[in-house]
Design a protein around this motif. Structure first.
Motif, PDB file in Angstrom:
ATOM      1  N   TRP A  96       0.838  -1.198   0.000  1.00 37.34           N
ATOM      2  CA  TRP A  96       0.000   0.000   0.000  1.00 37.34           C
ATOM      3  C   TRP A  96       0.875   1.250   0.000  1.00 37.34           C
TER       4      TRP A  96
ATOM      5  N   GLU B 137      -6.668  -3.910  -3.731  1.00 40.09           N
ATOM      6  CA  GLU B 137      -6.243  -2.748  -2.954  1.00 40.09           C
ATOM      7  C   GLU B 137      -6.574  -2.932  -1.477  1.00 40.09           C
ATOM      8  N   ALA B 138      -7.779  -3.437  -1.195  1.00 37.95           N
ATOM      9  CA  ALA B 138      -8.184  -3.659   0.195  1.00 37.95           C
ATOM     10  C   ALA B 138      -7.288  -4.687   0.871  1.00 37.95           C
TER      11      ALA B 138
ATOM     12  N   CYS C 282     -13.738  -2.850   1.478  1.00 37.15           N
ATOM     13  CA  CYS C 282     -14.453  -2.916   0.197  1.00 37.15           C
ATOM     14  C   CYS C 282     -15.876  -2.377   0.318  1.00 37.15           C
TER      15      CYS C 282
ATOM     16  N   MET D  43     -12.532   1.188  -3.969  1.00 41.81           N
ATOM     17  CA  MET D  43     -11.411   0.341  -3.567  1.00 41.81           C
ATOM     18  C   MET D  43     -11.593  -1.066  -4.125  1.00 41.81           C
TER      19      MET D  43
END
Length: 262
Positions: free
Chosen positions: A171, A210-211, A200, A206
């Motif tokens: 991240w 990504e989460a 999410c 998102m």
């Protein structure tokens, strides 16, 4: 020792030094390769539960290379091994999976593991305390709506990126000069799936990868700046995530301490 621990000479040396200092006697020491069914038997709560992404990541990681099986004897052996695991992980772990060691938490798990690897349990000493952690629910919401194949693809993407980054978090903190930031903190009650499911659901923009990357970074670094924005907006998001059981803070950018712990 897990694959990353066995591959690191410093970890190997530290583990053996810790075992000697704890006055534990090594009875069995050998390299092993785990089969998929052995992974399922050693971690049934993950592989038989509703954690499909963790299941795929765990199996991929544990079968990525040889492990080193150590069977030791001594007074309070189980408790001592748990303490060794905690110290080694604190100094050497690089992430939620690449964390060097596994050690059974009680006598029942010890005997199950010994049976799994064909080691007789007669005369083995030591009883350890069980440290139960009540986990929050597993996968749900938008993340759970993905098919098994889609979840397997997401897990594969996360695995490849994690390996490429040497198990560091994936991240990247968005550097925007707003006043307040939303920070997610590590919480041992929270599974990878559950925390990612919450993110999410809250953030429509998102993506699942990504989460999961965000939660992965929290596991590695202990905390993560999720979003930056106006104080009211950040406060609203923090309240929702806290209601769902995640550990979050809202902080003024540049301040060393959170202005509120939700």
């Amino acid at each position: 020792m897990k694959p990353d621990g066995l591959a690191d000479p410093k970890v190997r040396a530290d583990v053996m030094a810790e075992v000697a200092c704890a006055e534990l006697q090594v009875q069995v020491a050998r390299e092993i390769i785990l089969e998929r069914d052995q992974v399922d038997q050693m971690w049934p709560d993950v592989t038989h539960g509703k954690q499909p992404i963790t299941k795929n990541l765990l199996a991929r990681y544990l079968r990525s290379g040889p492990l080193y099986l150590l069977v030791v004897e001594g007074v309070d052996a189980v408790a001592k091994c748990l303490a060794i695991k905690q110290r080694i992980r604190r100094h050497h772990a690089r992430g939620a999976f690449a964390n060097c060691l596994h050690s059974p938490s009680d006598r029942i798990e010890v005997e199950s593991n010994l049976h799994l690897f064909g080691v007789k349990a007669e005369g083995l000493a030591g009883r350890g305390a069980v440290y139960p952690v009540k986990l929050l629910p597993p996968i749900w919401g938008r993340l759970a709506s993905l098919s098994d194949d889609e979840l397997a693809t997401v897990a594969e993407q996360l695995w490849q990126k994690a390996v490429a980054c040497s198990w560091r978090g994936l991240w990247s903190d968005p550097k925007i000069s707003h006043l307040t930031r939303l920070v997610l903190h590590q919480d041992k009650r929270t599974t990878l799936e559950y925390a990612a499911s919450c993110l999410c659901e809250l953030f429509d923009d998102m993506a699942p990868i990504e989460a999961l990357s965000a939660v992965w970074e929290v596991e590695r670094a202990g905390r993560l700046v999720l979003r930056r924005g106006l104080h009211a907006e950040i406060g609203m998001w923090a309240a929702i995530l806290a209601e769902w059981g995640l550990k979050v803070t809202s902080e003024f950018s540049g301040d060393a301490h959170p202005d509120c712990l939700v």
